[in-house]
Design an enzyme around this catalytic site. Structure first.
Site, PDB file in Angstrom:
ATOM      1  N   GLU A 107       0.834  -1.207   0.000  1.00 34.61           N
ATOM      2  CA  GLU A 107       0.000   0.000   0.000  1.00 34.61           C
ATOM      3  C   GLU A 107       0.863   1.250   0.000  1.00 34.61           C
ATOM      4  O   GLU A 107       1.914   1.284   0.625  1.00 34.61           O
ATOM      5  CB  GLU A 107      -0.862   0.023   1.263  1.00 34.61           C
ATOM      6  CG  GLU A 107      -1.832  -1.114   1.333  1.00 34.61           C
ATOM      7  CD  GLU A 107      -2.630  -1.113   2.627  1.00 34.61           C
ATOM      8  OE1 GLU A 107      -2.567  -0.126   3.382  1.00 34.61           O
ATOM      9  OE2 GLU A 107      -3.311  -2.119   2.859  1.00 34.61           O
ATOM     10  N   CYS A 140      -2.538  -3.095  14.849  1.00 34.70           N
ATOM     11  CA  CYS A 140      -2.133  -2.760  13.479  1.00 34.70           C
ATOM     12  C   CYS A 140      -2.496  -3.862  12.488  1.00 34.70           C
ATOM     13  O   CYS A 140      -2.143  -5.027  12.691  1.00 34.70           O
ATOM     14  CB  CYS A 140      -0.622  -2.515  13.459  1.00 34.70           C
ATOM     15  SG  CYS A 140       0.048  -2.299  11.813  1.00 34.70           S
ATOM     16  N   CYS A 163      -2.374   1.934   7.988  1.00 36.72           N
ATOM     17  CA  CYS A 163      -1.500   1.035   7.239  1.00 36.72           C
ATOM     18  C   CYS A 163      -1.957  -0.419   7.316  1.00 36.72           C
ATOM     19  O   CYS A 163      -2.331  -0.917   8.346  1.00 36.72           O
ATOM     20  CB  CYS A 163      -0.055   1.218   7.671  1.00 36.72           C
ATOM     21  SG  CYS A 163       0.496   0.252   9.052  1.00 36.72           S
TER      22      CYS A 163
HETATM   23  N1  SAH Z   1       6.449   0.334  11.616  1.00 42.10           N
HETATM   24  C1  SAH Z   1       6.535   1.731  11.725  1.00 42.10           C
HETATM   25  C2  SAH Z   1       5.935   2.472  10.554  1.00 42.10           C
HETATM   26  C3  SAH Z   1       4.681   1.903   9.954  1.00 42.10           C
HETATM   27  S1  SAH Z   1       3.254   1.987  10.971  1.00 42.10           S
HETATM   28  C4  SAH Z   1       5.926   2.195  13.054  1.00 42.10           C
HETATM   29  O1  SAH Z   1       5.308   1.385  13.713  1.00 42.10           O
HETATM   30  O2  SAH Z   1       6.122   3.355  13.383  1.00 42.10           O
HETATM   31  C5  SAH Z   1       2.800   3.682  10.756  1.00 42.10           C
HETATM   32  C6  SAH Z   1       2.075   4.298  11.927  1.00 42.10           C
HETATM   33  O3  SAH Z   1       0.721   3.841  11.941  1.00 42.10           O
HETATM   34  C7  SAH Z   1       2.665   3.965  13.286  1.00 42.10           C
HETATM   35  O4  SAH Z   1       2.743   5.114  14.091  1.00 42.10           O
HETATM   36  C8  SAH Z   1       1.665   2.974  13.826  1.00 42.10           C
HETATM   37  O5  SAH Z   1       1.736   2.871  15.199  1.00 42.10           O
HETATM   38  C9  SAH Z   1       0.374   3.548  13.277  1.00 42.10           C
HETATM   39  N2  SAH Z   1      -0.769   2.650  13.295  1.00 42.10           N
HETATM   40  C10 SAH Z   1      -0.852   1.356  12.929  1.00 42.10           C
HETATM   41  N3  SAH Z   1      -2.090   0.883  13.113  1.00 42.10           N
HETATM   42  C11 SAH Z   1      -2.817   1.895  13.617  1.00 42.10           C
HETATM   43  C12 SAH Z   1      -4.161   2.016  14.042  1.00 42.10           C
HETATM   44  N4  SAH Z   1      -5.012   0.994  14.001  1.00 42.10           N
HETATM   45  N5  SAH Z   1      -4.565   3.225  14.505  1.00 42.10           N
HETATM   46  C13 SAH Z   1      -3.712   4.268  14.558  1.00 42.10           C
HETATM   47  N6  SAH Z   1      -2.442   4.217  14.186  1.00 42.10           N
HETATM   48  C14 SAH Z   1      -1.979   3.034  13.720  1.00 42.10           C
HETATM   49 FE1  SF4 Z   2       3.831  -2.253  14.527  1.00 40.11          FE
HETATM   50 FE2  SF4 Z   2       4.489  -0.501  12.596  1.00 40.11          FE
HETATM   51 FE3  SF4 Z   2       4.771  -3.143  12.225  1.00 40.11          FE
HETATM   52 FE4  SF4 Z   2       2.344  -2.114  12.342  1.00 40.11          FE
HETATM   53  S1  SF4 Z   2       3.863  -1.707  10.801  1.00 40.11           S
HETATM   54  S2  SF4 Z   2       3.057  -4.008  13.360  1.00 40.11           S
HETATM   55  S3  SF4 Z   2       2.631  -0.485  13.832  1.00 40.11           S
HETATM   56  S4  SF4 Z   2       5.851  -1.911  13.715  1.00 40.11           S
END
Ligand code: SAH
Ligand code: SF4
Length: 349
Positions: A93, A120, A334
Site C-alpha cells: 500500500e 495494526c 496502514c
Molecule cells: N512500523 C513503523 C511504521 C509503519 S506503521 C511504526 O510502527 O512506526 C505507521 C504508523 O501507523 C505507526 O505510528 C503505527 O503505530 C500507526 N498505526 C498502525 N495501526 C494503527 C491504528 N489501528 N490506529 C492508529 N495508528 C496506527
Molecule cells: Fe507495529 Fe508498525 Fe509493524 Fe504495524 S507496521 S506491526 S505499527 S511496527
C-alpha cells in the site's frame, strides 16, 4: 537485492556492473536519469538509448515497477490510497496526501511486518519480505505518473518496520535524494519506527538529516507491553535514552506518535505520566485517534478525551497536536486495504 535489480544500484554501481560493455559515461548517465528521475517503467521509453543496448538491458536487467491493483480516492479530503502489485505478485500500500506545501507520499518498506503490534492491520498479517530500494522508489514513480505530479515529501510510515530493513532503507534514502534522481532532500524525509533501539543508534551515527518519528503510544512499560510486543525487547527507558541521543547528535526535534485507544492509553493520568517522561526531550507529540481495525478489539478514543489529553500535555509545556486522520473513509491506516483484499481473494479461491 538481486544483482540484476538495476534500479537499486547507485551510479557507480551501474557503471561497474556494465563495465564490460565499455559505454561512455554520458550513456550511463542517460540510463540513470531514465531509471531514477523519469521513473521509466520500460526500456522502450528510453528513446535516446540505442535499440540494441535497450534490448540487451531488457534481457538481463528487469526494471522493478509497481502495477496498480486498486486506487481509492477519499471523499472527505485529498488522500489517495493505492494498492500495488510488485513483480513477484506481493501486494503493498502507498498513500498520497496533499498539503499546502506540496504532495507527501507514505511508502511501504516491507510486505507485512514482524513486530506484531496489537492494533495494526499490517502486524496482524505477519511478515512476508523486505522491500528493495527499487521497490520503494517504484511507489513514487508510479504515483507521480498516475497523478502527473511531483512528490516533494516522503514518509516511511506505510506497511512495515523500516528499521528492520535498515540497509535497503538507507540505500533508498541515498538514491531518492540523489541530485540526478528524484532529488528529494533528506530534510523532506521522515521515518517512523516502533522503536528498534540499536538501529536508532546507527541512524544517529549516520547523521542523516531525516525527521524521526517514534511510535510511542503509551506513557509506561505496562501499557506499551500490552500494545507493542517490541517493548519487551527494548523497554521505554532505553528507547527514550536513544531518542535523546538522536536529538543531540542531529539537532533535530523528534516526533512521538501516540494513537489513542479508549480506556487503554487515553486517561488524564496517562497524559500526566507522558508529560513527565518527555519533559527533557526536544520533541513534538502527534495524537492520533486510533483506527478501528477489523480483527482487533481496540476502539478509538472519543475526540473529547483526545482534546483533554492534548490540553494536559500543553499545560505541561509539551508540544502536542491532534492529527486529523487523513483518508479514514478509504482505510488509510496502514495494512487495512491489503488485509481486506487478501481476505476477499481467499474467499473467492
Ligand atoms: N512500523 C513503523 C511504521 C509503519 S506503521 C511504526 O510502527 O512506526 C505507521 C504508523 O501507523 C505507526 O505510528 C503505527 O503505530 C500507526 N498505526 C498502525 N495501526 C494503527 C491504528 N489501528 N490506529 C492508529 N495508528 C496506527
Ligand atoms: Fe507495529 Fe508498525 Fe509493524 Fe504495524 S507496521 S506491526 S505499527 S511496527
Amino acid at each position: 537485492m538481486s544483482i540484476t535489480d538495476i534500479k537499486s544500484m547507485s551510479f557507480p554501481e551501474i557503471a561497474a556492473e556494465l563495465a564490460n560493455l565499455k559505454l561512455p559515461e554520458y550513456r550511463i548517465k542517460q540510463l540513470y536519469t531514465w531509471l531514477h528521475k523519469k521513473g521509466a517503467a520500460d526500456y522502450n521509453e528510453m528513446i535516446n538509448i540505442p535499440a540494441q543496448l535497450r534490448s540487451l538491458l531488457f534481457d538481463e536487467y528487469p526494471i522493478h515497477t509497481c502495477r496498480m491493483i486498486k486506487k481509492q480516492i477519499s471523499e472527505s479530503d485529498n488522500t489517495v490510497k493505492y494498492l500495488f502489485s510488485l513483480i513477484d505478485g506481493e501486494l503493498i500500500e502507498t498513500v498520497l496526501m496533499k498539503y499546502k506545501y506540496g504532495y507527501s507520499l507514505c511508502l511501504s518498506t516491507q510486505v507485512g511486518c514482524m513486530m506484531g503490534c496489537r492494533f495494526c492491520a499490517t502486524g496482524l498479517n505477519g511478515f512476508v519480505k523486505n522491500l528493495t530500494p527499487s521497490e520503494m522508489l517504484s511507489q513514487i514513480h508510479s504515483v507521480q505518473r498516475d497523478m502527473n505530479i511531483r512528490v516533494s515529501h516522503i514518509v516511511l510510515m506505510g506497511m512495515g518496520e523500516p528499521l528492520e530493513n535498515y540497509d535497503n532503507v538507507v540505500k533508498f534514502i541515498k538514491l531518492v535524494s540523489n541530485q540526478d534522481g528524484l532529488n528529494i532532500g533528506v530534510r523532506n524525509l521522515s521515518l517512523s519506527t516502533c522503536g528498534i533501539v540499536p538501529a536508532i543508534y546507527k541512524l544517529a551515527e549516520n547523521k542523516l538529516q531525516l525527521t524521526l518519528s517514534v511510535s510511542l503510544h503509551a506513557p509506561n512499560d505496562q501499557v506499551r507491553n500490552l500494545l507493542m510486543p517490541i517493548n519487551k525487547k527494548f523497554p521505554m527507558k532505553d528507547l527514550l535514552e536513544v531518542c535523546k541521543k538522536y536529538v543531540s547528535v542531529t539537532s533535530r526535534r523528534i516526533s512521538f506518535e501516540y494513537a489513542m485507544f479508549k480506556g487503554i492509553n487515553d486517561s488524564q493520568e496517562c497524559a500526566l505520566q507522558l508529560s513527565k517522561i518527555l519533559n527533557n526531550i526536544n520533541c513534538h507529540v502527534n495524537l492520533i485517534p486510533g483506527n478501528n481495525v477489523d480483527g482487533c478489539s481496540f476502539e478509538k478514543s472519543d475526540i473529547t478525551a483526545i482534546e483533554r489529553f492534548a490540553d494536559v500535555l500543553r499545560h505541561n509545556k509539551i508540544n502536542a497536536t491532534v492529527r486529523r486522520t487523513l483518508g479514514s473513509d478509504i482505510e488509510a491506516s496502514c495494512g487495512q486495504l491489503r488485509r481486506r483484499t487478501e481476505k476477499e481473494q481467499q474467499i473467492k479461491s
